[in-house]
Design an enzyme around this catalytic site. Structure first.
Site, mmCIF file in Angstrom:
data_model
loop_
_atom_site.group_PDB
_atom_site.id
_atom_site.type_symbol
_atom_site.label_atom_id
_atom_site.label_comp_id
_atom_site.label_asym_id
_atom_site.label_seq_id
_atom_site.Cartn_x
_atom_site.Cartn_y
_atom_site.Cartn_z
ATOM 1 N N ARG A 19 -6.159 -45.940 -25.336
ATOM 2 C CA ARG A 19 -5.275 -46.083 -25.693
ATOM 3 C C ARG A 19 -5.478 -47.848 -24.695
ATOM 4 N NH1 ARG A 19 -4.426 -41.088 -22.291
ATOM 5 N NH2 ARG A 19 -6.227 -40.649 -22.885
ATOM 6 N N GLY A 109 -18.340 -43.812 -17.990
ATOM 7 C CA GLY A 109 -18.154 -45.742 -17.942
ATOM 8 C C GLY A 109 -16.936 -45.857 -17.805
HETATM 9 C C1 UD1 Z 1 -13.340 -34.812 -20.173
HETATM 10 C C2 UD1 Z 1 -13.789 -33.145 -19.519
HETATM 11 C C3 UD1 Z 1 -12.772 -32.402 -18.983
HETATM 12 C C4 UD1 Z 1 -12.192 -33.572 -18.071
HETATM 13 C C5 UD1 Z 1 -11.863 -34.897 -18.769
HETATM 14 C C6 UD1 Z 1 -12.025 -35.473 -16.912
HETATM 15 C C7 UD1 Z 1 -15.324 -32.778 -21.785
HETATM 16 C C8 UD1 Z 1 -15.420 -32.284 -23.078
HETATM 17 N N1 UD1 Z 1 -13.291 -32.377 -21.290
HETATM 18 O O1 UD1 Z 1 -12.604 -34.370 -21.291
HETATM 19 O O2 UD1 Z 1 -12.933 -31.384 -18.674
HETATM 20 O O3 UD1 Z 1 -11.421 -33.101 -16.974
HETATM 21 O O4 UD1 Z 1 -13.476 -35.605 -18.646
HETATM 22 O O5 UD1 Z 1 -11.804 -37.213 -17.482
HETATM 23 O O6 UD1 Z 1 -16.601 -33.386 -21.159
HETATM 24 N N2 UD1 Z 1 -17.790 -39.845 -24.067
HETATM 25 C C9 UD1 Z 1 -19.008 -39.913 -25.268
HETATM 26 N N3 UD1 Z 1 -19.466 -39.635 -25.904
HETATM 27 C C10 UD1 Z 1 -18.320 -38.160 -26.930
HETATM 28 C C11 UD1 Z 1 -17.112 -38.477 -26.170
HETATM 29 C C12 UD1 Z 1 -17.244 -38.638 -24.926
HETATM 30 O O7 UD1 Z 1 -19.690 -40.998 -24.660
HETATM 31 O O8 UD1 Z 1 -18.501 -37.972 -27.586
HETATM 32 C C13 UD1 Z 1 -17.904 -40.193 -22.780
HETATM 33 C C14 UD1 Z 1 -16.034 -40.862 -23.251
HETATM 34 O O9 UD1 Z 1 -16.261 -42.546 -23.447
HETATM 35 C C15 UD1 Z 1 -15.627 -41.230 -21.446
HETATM 36 C C16 UD1 Z 1 -16.241 -39.324 -21.348
HETATM 37 O O10 UD1 Z 1 -17.039 -38.996 -22.042
HETATM 38 O O11 UD1 Z 1 -16.051 -41.997 -20.943
HETATM 39 C C17 UD1 Z 1 -15.124 -38.402 -21.213
HETATM 40 O O12 UD1 Z 1 -15.079 -38.629 -22.420
HETATM 41 P P1 UD1 Z 1 -12.986 -38.568 -22.650
HETATM 42 O O13 UD1 Z 1 -12.658 -38.329 -24.270
HETATM 43 O O14 UD1 Z 1 -12.135 -39.417 -22.545
HETATM 44 O O15 UD1 Z 1 -13.032 -36.636 -22.626
HETATM 45 P P2 UD1 Z 1 -11.962 -35.810 -21.999
HETATM 46 O O16 UD1 Z 1 -10.964 -35.189 -23.133
HETATM 47 O O17 UD1 Z 1 -10.403 -36.787 -20.966
#
Ligand code: UD1
Ligand code: CA
Length: 491
Positions: A19, A109
């Protein structure tokens, strides 16, 4: 009693951040002069943890390289193609010592306002309560999109349900999971082994660890944060700007509480590492960037941009741009001055209006007040450089250096064709084009001698208003020279 430290902090930064619509990875976008992931690393370091790891995948090399530039003790952990925050944490743990014990914190991050102090409080509360899992939560007016914190009849945290997997009733819960946690590492390892992909996104959710730990009889608690900004992530550039403004507001407030007057915090932008001394006043429209430091009792602004610049006590800088410059105590700069890298202005010196400097060492009390280019030059203490002086440092191929000695005087509109050395106590006549050195006590006059040609206007501009004005002026001054009407009778 010293505060207990976590054994490790894992910063998750493997996600793509589509995004942002950017060719730059999301966590490398800046606020407050620091990339988003840099804020997360600083907060992690603020806990005193022995290990800080960053989990990377998207644009891996760029993110990893930037992270190690910011902090060379970092552990870089690569996430594989298995998706989800649980997999990210597993990969992070895999890069840490296998015998790690104690507390592991997990942060993101892209959550730049979270502070080290908050992580220290989280760790302390986690250990004091003997918890196996502490989830940082917040109450949001609009919890859409977040994981919801589901509590049991006794108010204890039972599970976290992602928005996409939640029932209508669960979606009405306003307590959200921030994604920041403290874990007992052995409980975390055990639970991660059981995390599956049975959810709407088919990913391995770290949030499942909460219910798994509960089911194993481990104490789970919520660590509720009132400061919502600290839990907010950046997903797009609108949020980047909003969090940047809030960070700046906090930075300005910190300086004001420490004794700096900031007349208009809304138009003053100060990077995180900038230092400002007591009783300095910052006027509107000012940006203090990078490693800039400003002394005490200075006056900065309006409309000043200083990058990696050092300003001494009591200096005054208005409407100026400076980059990698040093402005001495009591010196004055501006309005409309451009100080490029390598500018050093001595104590009580002056760089005035429409002056550009570069690699310019300007001594104590020396003045370059008006309309000058001073590049590759050393100007001695107490020297004065006249208006419109140009140090012509570039011959089209190479740069050359000139010096002007102590208490010397360069007349207005001089071109110093570098390299030239003007000694201490020497003068240069206005309008000179200087190509040779000047010895102590000499005045150099390097320009054509003036010739006045009588009657030229009436001859060559006959019939013009100038010719009429000349004739009238001469008529008023009877002792003036006679008009010369033709070539033959010129006096
Ligand atoms: C996640 C949480 C959610 C919370 C929200 C807060 C989970 C399943 N859900 O959702 O409960 O309310 O954050 O913002 O954890 N990332 C990785 N590797 C991955 C996926 C994500 O490093 O495979 C990192 C992303 O770079 C990011 C963070 O984890 O910094 C959160 O990932 P994102 O996909 O934004 O999670 P949300 O769906 O927002
Ligand atoms: Ca997110």
């Amino acid at each position: 009693m010293s505060t207990p430290r976590p054994a490790a902090v894992l910063v998750l930064a493997a996600g793509e951040g589509t995004r942002m619509r950017s060719t730059t990875p999301k966590v490398l976008h800046h606020i407050g002069g620091v990339p988003l992931v840099g804020h997360a690393i600083r907060a992690a370091r603020g806990t005193g943890a022995q290990h800080v790891g960053v989990v990377v995948r998207h644009d891996r090399d760029r993110v990893a390289e930037l992270c190690t530039t910011l902090d060379d003790r970092l552990v870089i952990a690569d996430q594989d193609e298995v998706k989800g925050t649980a997999r990210a944490v597993e990969c992070g743990l895999g890069a840490l010592p296998a015998d790690l014990s104690g507390t592991v914190l997990v942060t993101y991050g892209d959550v730049p306002l979270l502070t080290g102090d908050t992580l220290v409080e989280l760790t302390a509360a986690h250990l004091e309560t003997g918890s196996a899992v502490s989830v940082v939560t917040a109450h949001l007016a609009d919890p859409t999109g977040y994981g919801r914190v589901v509590r049991d009849a006794n108010g204890r945290v039972e599970q976290i349900v992602e928005h996409k997997d939640a029932t209508e009733a669960q979606r009405r819960i306003t307590e959200i999971n921030s994604g920041i946690y403290a874990f007992d590492v052995s409980v975390l390892r055990e639970a991660l082994a059981s995390v599956g992909t049975d959810n709407a996104q088919g990913e391995r959710y770290l949030t499942d660890v909460v219910a798994l730990a509960r089911a194993a009889g481990r104490p789970v608690r919520a660590h509720v944060l009132d400061d919502l900004w600290q839990t907010e992530g950046v997903n797009d550039r609108v949020q980047l700007a909003a969090l940047g403004r809030e960070l700046n507001r906090r930075i300005c407030e910190g300086h004001m509480r420490a004794g700096v007057t900031i007349v208009d915090p809304a138009t003053t932008w100060i990077d995180v590492d900038v230092t400002i001394g007591q009783d300095t006043t910052v006027l509107p429209g000012t940006q203090l960037l990078g490693a800039t430091s400003v002394g005490a009792g200075a006056l900065i602004g309006p409309q000043v941009t200083l990058t990696d610049t050092e300003v001494g006590d009591g200096a005054e800088v208005s409407r100026a741009v400076a980059n990698l410059a040093v402005i001495g105590p009591g010196a004055t700069v501006g309005p409309y001055s451009y100080l490029r890298p390598g500018t050093r202005l001595g104590a009580r010196g002056k760089i005035g209006g429409f002056v550009e400097t570069k690699n310019a060492d300007i001594g104590e009390g020396a003045k370059v007040p008006h309309l000058t280019y001073a590049g590759d030059v050393t100007i001695g203490e107490g020297a004065n450089i006249g208006a419109g002086t140009i140090f012509a440092n570039y011959d089209g191929v190479a740069k050359h250096h000139s010096t002007v000695g102590r208490h010397s005087f360069v007349g207005s509109s001089t071109v110093v064709v570098s390299p030239v050395d003007v000694a201490d106590g020497a003068y240069v006549a206005a309008g000179s084009a200087l190509t040779q050195d000047v010895e102590p006590g000499q005045i150099a006059v390097a320009r054509g001698r003036q010739r006045n040609i009588d009657g030229w206007v009436e001859r060559s501009r006959a019939g013009t208003a100038a010719a009429t004005a000349a004739r009238e002026a001469r008529a008023r001054h009877t002792d003036g020279p006679e008009p010369a009407t033709s070539e033959g009778n010129a006096s």
